[in-house]
Design a protein around this motif. Structure first.
Motif, mmCIF file in Angstrom:
data_model
loop_
_atom_site.group_PDB
_atom_site.id
_atom_site.type_symbol
_atom_site.label_atom_id
_atom_site.label_comp_id
_atom_site.label_asym_id
_atom_site.label_seq_id
_atom_site.Cartn_x
_atom_site.Cartn_y
_atom_site.Cartn_z
ATOM 1 N N ASP A 89 0.819 -1.217 0.000
ATOM 2 C CA ASP A 89 0.000 0.000 0.000
ATOM 3 C C ASP A 89 0.852 1.267 0.000
ATOM 4 O O ASP A 89 0.388 2.338 -0.392
ATOM 5 N N GLY A 90 2.076 1.132 0.453
ATOM 6 C CA GLY A 90 2.952 2.292 0.489
ATOM 7 C C GLY A 90 4.262 1.926 1.155
ATOM 8 O O GLY A 90 4.519 0.759 1.481
ATOM 9 N N ALA A 91 5.109 2.927 1.356
ATOM 10 C CA ALA A 91 6.402 2.718 2.013
ATOM 11 C C ALA A 91 6.691 3.911 2.897
ATOM 12 O O ALA A 91 6.338 5.052 2.577
ATOM 13 N N GLY A 319 8.834 11.857 2.968
ATOM 14 C CA GLY A 319 7.406 11.672 2.798
ATOM 15 C C GLY A 319 7.044 10.203 2.799
ATOM 16 O O GLY A 319 7.914 9.321 2.805
ATOM 17 N N ILE A 320 5.766 9.933 2.780
ATOM 18 C CA ILE A 320 5.259 8.564 2.674
ATOM 19 C C ILE A 320 5.046 8.274 1.197
ATOM 20 O O ILE A 320 4.311 9.001 0.515
ATOM 21 N N ALA A 321 5.691 7.247 0.674
ATOM 22 C CA ALA A 321 5.589 6.898 -0.741
ATOM 23 C C ALA A 321 4.367 6.027 -0.972
ATOM 24 O O ALA A 321 4.126 5.065 -0.229
ATOM 25 N N LEU A 322 3.602 6.354 -2.008
ATOM 26 C CA LEU A 322 2.368 5.637 -2.339
ATOM 27 C C LEU A 322 2.350 5.329 -3.832
ATOM 28 O O LEU A 322 2.969 6.039 -4.627
ATOM 29 N N PRO A 323 1.640 4.294 -4.235
ATOM 30 C CA PRO A 323 1.500 4.038 -5.673
ATOM 31 C C PRO A 323 0.803 5.210 -6.359
ATOM 32 O O PRO A 323 -0.022 5.916 -5.746
ATOM 33 N N ALA A 327 -5.614 5.957 -3.454
ATOM 34 C CA ALA A 327 -6.734 6.583 -2.760
ATOM 35 C C ALA A 327 -6.372 6.933 -1.317
ATOM 36 O O ALA A 327 -7.130 7.642 -0.644
ATOM 37 N N LEU A 328 -5.215 6.472 -0.867
ATOM 38 C CA LEU A 328 -4.794 6.740 0.510
ATOM 39 C C LEU A 328 -4.158 8.113 0.688
ATOM 40 O O LEU A 328 -4.014 8.588 1.815
ATOM 41 N N ARG A 329 -3.770 8.733 -0.415
ATOM 42 C CA ARG A 329 -2.996 9.971 -0.301
ATOM 43 C C ARG A 329 -3.759 11.053 0.462
ATOM 44 O O ARG A 329 -3.211 11.648 1.411
#
Length: 356
Positions: A89-91, A319-323, A327-329
């Motif tokens: 979901d992210g990193a 920052g938090i890396a997301l695809p 939709a989580l951003r």
């Protein structure tokens, strides 16, 4: 072993997503985030993942009403690759927000302000002085001066024996007195009571006195020059000062991109642990990396004798890396703002970094 654990964690995550997505289940699915071992932001602990970034992500997940699990990757490229492929979901860790990464990933708003700094091996002034004094060039210069003085003293013995009482002694007894006479001639300018009496001796004595001025000047200038160079090279105020030094950072890091852009030759290591291990072993003169991580490393009791250059060479935001298109951003950003407003974020910063 670690790769198998990641595979199992990814498989469990996919099963959970499928299971929780079945009709009749309204509760949200668990989140799976990739990370790497980068203390104090992320590190394995006795009770699972720990660190500032891990604690922050748990707070965010709590605000979102979701559970979160973490899977450790071996390197940054592997971690970010898993996010780009949508395998997680992210990193989260100490992930710098850069243009190159933004092109293939989405990022949350910044979670921490950092910057690139340089860690240099500590050098005591006395040890640096001894290194200069015992350098090959100065040792050769000293040997040449000794040979010159010894040869000059023996030449004067040949010219003056039988004419000057000081030199009127056999060879085996004249070695040190002749050298001592030449040494005092260079240092003090000669002895009035031991003035050469033969014509060759007087001519040679004048040559020795005049040449001694040059010998002493060259010797002193050599030492001064080497001490000046040592003082200059012992300090690093700019990235350009790293030229000629053995510099290292991690593969695929923003520090590596920064050094490459400035054409600074450097070694790239697969992990931070490998980088630090080579630095401790004496394979590197300097490490360029994220300041907070280097500062945390130096605070450990078993850290190498090193110092962190105060200057921040490039400010970076984590920052938090997301695809891409996640939709989580937006929910994560809203949660972050809420944590800042309630003081939870500041409490975490104080817990892990003290006053900044």
């Amino acid at each position: 072993m670690r790769r198998s654990a990641r595979t199992i964690a990814l498989a469990v995550h996919l099963i959970l997503v499928t299971w929780l997505a079945c009709p009749g289940w309204a509760q949200p699915s668990s989140l799976l985030f990739a990370t790497v071992d980068r203390a104090p932001f992320s590190m394995p602990g006795a009770e699972g993942a720990d660190g500032f970034s891990i604690a922050l992500m748990r707070e965010i997940a709590d605000v979102l009403g979701r559970d979160v699990a973490f899977v450790y990757m071996d390197s940054f490229p592997e971690m970010l690759g898993a996010v780009e492929r949508g395998e997680v979901d992210g990193a989260i860790a100490n992930i710098s927000i850069t243009g190159a990464r933004e092109a293939v990933l989405d990022f949350s708003q910044p979670i921490f302000q950092s910057g690139l700094q340089i860690m240099m091996r500590s050098e005591e002034g006395s040890s640096a002085l001894w290194r200069v004094l015992l350098s090959r060039d100065l040792l050769l210069t000293g040997l040449a001066a000794f040979a010159l003085l010894f040869g000059g003293g023996m030449a004067m013995w040949l010219f003056e024996r039988g004419r000057q009482p000081y030199f009127d002694r056999p060879l085996n007894e004249a070695l040190f007195p002749s050298f001592w006479w030449a040494l005092n001639l260079v240092v003090n300018g000669g002895f009035e009571e031991r003035m050469p009496r033969s014509l060759p001796g007087r001519v040679f004595g004048v040559v020795l006195v005049v040449s001694s001025l040059f010998v002493v000047s060259v010797f002193v200038a050599n030492i001064t020059a080497k001490m000046t160079v040592q003082a200059i090279t012992a300090s690093v105020d700019n990235v350009s000062d790293l030229d000629g030094r053995r510099v290292g950072t991690t593969l695929g890091s923003s520090a590596s991109a920064f050094l490459s852009a400035r054409e600074v030759s450097h070694r790239r290591y697969a992990s931070f642990d490998e980088l630090i291990a080579d630095f401790e072993a004496g394979g590197l003169d300097a490490v360029v990396f994220d300041g907070p991580l280097l500062s945390y490393y130096l605070s450990q009791p078993d850290a190498a004798e090193a110092e962190l250059i105060d200057r921040v060479f490039r400010v970076e935001n984590y920052g938090i890396a997301l695809p891409t298109g996640s939709a989580l951003r937006e929910p994560i950003n809203v949660a972050l703002l809420g944590l800042r407003e309630t003081g939870t974020y500041d409490a975490l910063v104080s817990q892990w970094f003290g006053s900044r």
